[in-house]
Motif scaffolding. Structure first.
Motif, PDB file in Angstrom:
ATOM      1  N   HIS A  99      87.824  97.151  64.898  1.00 28.97           N
ATOM      2  CA  HIS A  99      87.134  97.135  66.189  1.00 28.97           C
ATOM      3  C   HIS A  99      86.629  95.728  66.457  1.00 28.97           C
ATOM      4  CE1 HIS A  99      85.340  99.025  69.623  1.00 28.97           C
ATOM      5  NE2 HIS A  99      84.118  98.648  69.290  1.00 28.97           N
ATOM      6  N   ALA A 100      87.561  94.845  66.827  1.00 28.85           N
ATOM      7  CA  ALA A 100      87.210  93.451  67.085  1.00 28.85           C
ATOM      8  C   ALA A 100      88.260  92.847  67.994  1.00 28.85           C
ATOM      9  CB  ALA A 100      87.131  92.664  65.773  1.00 28.85           C
ATOM     10  N   GLU A 101      87.853  91.814  68.753  1.00 25.18           N
ATOM     11  CA  GLU A 101      88.804  91.153  69.634  1.00 25.18           C
ATOM     12  C   GLU A 101      89.889  90.431  68.863  1.00 25.18           C
ATOM     13  OE1 GLU A 101      87.357  88.515  72.567  1.00 25.18           O
ATOM     14  OE2 GLU A 101      87.566  90.020  74.117  1.00 25.18           O
ATOM     15  N   LYS A 102      89.511  89.787  67.788  1.00 29.15           N
ATOM     16  CA  LYS A 102      90.479  89.088  66.956  1.00 29.15           C
ATOM     17  C   LYS A 102      89.967  89.094  65.532  1.00 29.15           C
ATOM     18  CE  LYS A 102      88.418  84.574  67.973  1.00 29.15           C
ATOM     19  NZ  LYS A 102      88.682  83.201  68.451  1.00 29.15           N
ATOM     20  N   LEU A 143      82.502  91.465  68.916  1.00 28.59           N
ATOM     21  CA  LEU A 143      82.822  91.719  70.313  1.00 28.59           C
ATOM     22  C   LEU A 143      81.969  90.824  71.192  1.00 28.59           C
ATOM     23  CD1 LEU A 143      82.810  95.625  70.275  1.00 28.59           C
ATOM     24  CD2 LEU A 143      84.784  94.134  70.109  1.00 28.59           C
ATOM     25  N   PRO A 144      82.549  89.940  71.976  1.00 28.50           N
ATOM     26  CA  PRO A 144      81.759  89.149  72.919  1.00 28.50           C
ATOM     27  C   PRO A 144      81.071  90.061  73.920  1.00 28.50           C
ATOM     28  CG  PRO A 144      83.956  88.235  72.654  1.00 28.50           C
ATOM     29  CD  PRO A 144      83.962  89.577  71.978  1.00 28.50           C
ATOM     30  N   GLY A 167      84.264  96.160  62.168  1.00 23.17           N
ATOM     31  CA  GLY A 167      83.972  95.589  63.478  1.00 23.17           C
ATOM     32  C   GLY A 167      82.507  95.291  63.653  1.00 23.17           C
ATOM     33  N   GLY A 168      82.006  95.582  64.843  1.00 20.54           N
ATOM     34  CA  GLY A 168      80.616  95.317  65.174  1.00 20.54           C
ATOM     35  C   GLY A 168      80.231  96.094  66.411  1.00 20.54           C
ATOM     36  N   PRO A 169      78.973  96.013  66.818  1.00 14.61           N
ATOM     37  CA  PRO A 169      78.474  96.796  67.948  1.00 14.61           C
ATOM     38  C   PRO A 169      78.893  96.202  69.286  1.00 14.61           C
ATOM     39  CG  PRO A 169      76.739  95.413  67.086  1.00 14.61           C
ATOM     40  CD  PRO A 169      77.917  95.218  66.177  1.00 14.61           C
ATOM     41  N   ASP A 170      78.872  97.041  70.297  1.00 16.87           N
ATOM     42  CA  ASP A 170      79.122  96.607  71.671  1.00 16.87           C
ATOM     43  C   ASP A 170      77.774  96.593  72.395  1.00 16.87           C
ATOM     44  OD1 ASP A 170      79.890  96.104  74.230  1.00 16.87           O
ATOM     45  OD2 ASP A 170      81.349  97.736  74.375  1.00 16.87           O
ATOM     46  N   TYR A 171      77.223  95.405  72.578  1.00 17.22           N
ATOM     47  CA  TYR A 171      75.895  95.284  73.179  1.00 17.22           C
ATOM     48  C   TYR A 171      75.916  95.423  74.698  1.00 17.22           C
ATOM     49  CZ  TYR A 171      74.267  93.728  68.603  1.00 17.22           C
ATOM     50  OH  TYR A 171      73.951  93.668  67.270  1.00 17.22           O
TER      51      TYR A 171
END
Length: 381
Positions: free
Chosen positions: A141-144, A354-355, A185-189
């Motif tokens: 779960h990441a853009e790249k 995630l930006p 991945g990481g969170p979607d803020y």
């Protein structure tokens, strides 16, 4: 609006094990925390002191290592295995206490396969680590993601530590979803807050039983520097004096931290690593601990790490959005079902996954949220 009977049904905690469903509990504690390697659960049930067919049936399925699911109101909140069982009979009391962890337990307990691999993607490294332990569903779960110049796993390295090291090198973090899917991945803020928790002087519309604010400078730094170097390979020459620096403007006096990482491949990775370490230090410096009745938001959604929550507290002077890092569903003999929430600063943890955009492009090494169906090894088929 839910009727009272529906509300009670939505809070029923069920343990599914070996075809058996148990829903009557004296106590339970179901934990989930994004920073904890394996989410834990513990439950206690009181049984009749005389011979009872149903009680004996439940006893027979309580075998260590048995797969389990924990559900609340029919929604799965944890998948894992039964670790331990205690069967206690004393005068006037007969009870089982059982506990276990989610599917991350295998990674935490077991060693990673020993291997050396070059020019590998995140997907390839993750598959190499988790496939032998029977984990087949993975989401990046990441853009790249980073392409690793070299990965070297030594004998005795745990599978979890190896996975975390690879994820952190790309500014990511691993955790397990309730259905047993491993997420890197990481969170979607950019997601909206799921609820508002309030604590007002006049007591009107208060939704909190307790709110504790904890602030500390211990473990925080004004700047973090990551130093590294890489050895030469068949395709690239070695690189010396790799350096990345991140600064925290909220720490207004000099508190430096220098970290040496010999597996940093380039200056961009060193910079990303420094930024993450600095943000991690900020995480340790501020925590909100909240306690409330029930296990769901006002809209009926189960509390889950990764959610964003607005908190209003007049006694604390707080009115802002916070990130839900961990939650515990608890029940004891004196109180009804409660939830304990651990909240952190919003938009601080794992920023590079995630930006802050509502729309995401396809990543260089795969689609955002791509599910990788990793085939089981032959000995498990």
């Amino acid at each position: 609006m839910l009727m009272l009977s529906d509300q009670r049904k939505d809070h029923i905690v069920s343990l599914l094990i070996a075809g058996h469903v148990q829903q009557q509990w004296m106590e339970y504690d179901i934990d989930s925390d994004l920073l904890t390697p394996a989410d834990a659960w513990q439950m206690s049930i009181a049984l009749p002191t005389s011979k009872d067919g149903q009680a004996l049936s439940f006893k027979t399925v309580l075998k260590e290592g048995e797969k389990i699911k924990v559900q609340i109101g029919g929604e799965t909140v944890l998948s894992g295995r039964l670790d331990a069982c205690q069967h206690e009979v004393v005068k006037g009391s007969h009870r089982f206490t059982i506990n276990g962890r989610d599917d991350a337990a295998a990674l935490l307990d077991c060693s990673a396969p020993v291997f050396v691999q070059r020019q590998s993607t995140m997907q390839e490294i993750v598959a190499k680590i988790v496939r032998p332990l029977g984990i087949t569903k993975v989401v990046i779960h990441a853009e790249k993601t980073t392409k690793f110049e070299k990965v070297n796993v030594d004998p005795g390295d745990s599978a979890w530590d190896t996975l975390v090291h690879a994820a952190e090198a790309a500014g990511l973090w691993p955790w397990f979803e309730p259905d047993g899917t491993l997420v890197i991945g990481g969170p979607d803020y950019s997601t909206p807050p799921v609820d508002t928790l309030a604590l007002r002087w006049n007591g009107r519309s208060n939704t909190l039983i307790r709110l504790s604010e904890n602030r500390s400078i211990s473990g925080r730094f004004s700047e973090v520097t990551v130093l590294g170097q890489t050895h030469g390979t068949e395709t690239e020459t070695g690189k010396n004096s790799l350096r990345g620096v991140a600064k925290d403007s909220q720490v207004n006096w000099y508190r430096p931290k220098i970290v040496t990482d010999h597996e940093v491949d380039n200056s961009a990775v060193a910079q990303s690593r420094a930024r993450k370490l600095l943000m991690d230090s900020r995480l340790t410096g501020y925590t909100l601990e909240a306690e409330l009745y029930g296990h769901r938001t006002q809209a009926g959604t189960l509390w889950k790490p990764g959610q964003r929550i607005r908190v209003i507290s007049e006694p604390h002077g707080i009115d802002g959005v916070f990130f839900l890092m961990g939650r515990r569903f608890v029940l004891n003999r004196n109180d009804g079902p409660k939830t304990l929430l651990t909240l952190k600063e919003d938009a601080v943890w794992t920023l590079d996954a995630l930006p802050h955009k509502r729309k995401h492009r396809k990543g260089k090494n795969g689609a955002l949220g791509q599910i990788l169906d990793i085939a089981k090894p032959s000995w498990q088929q």
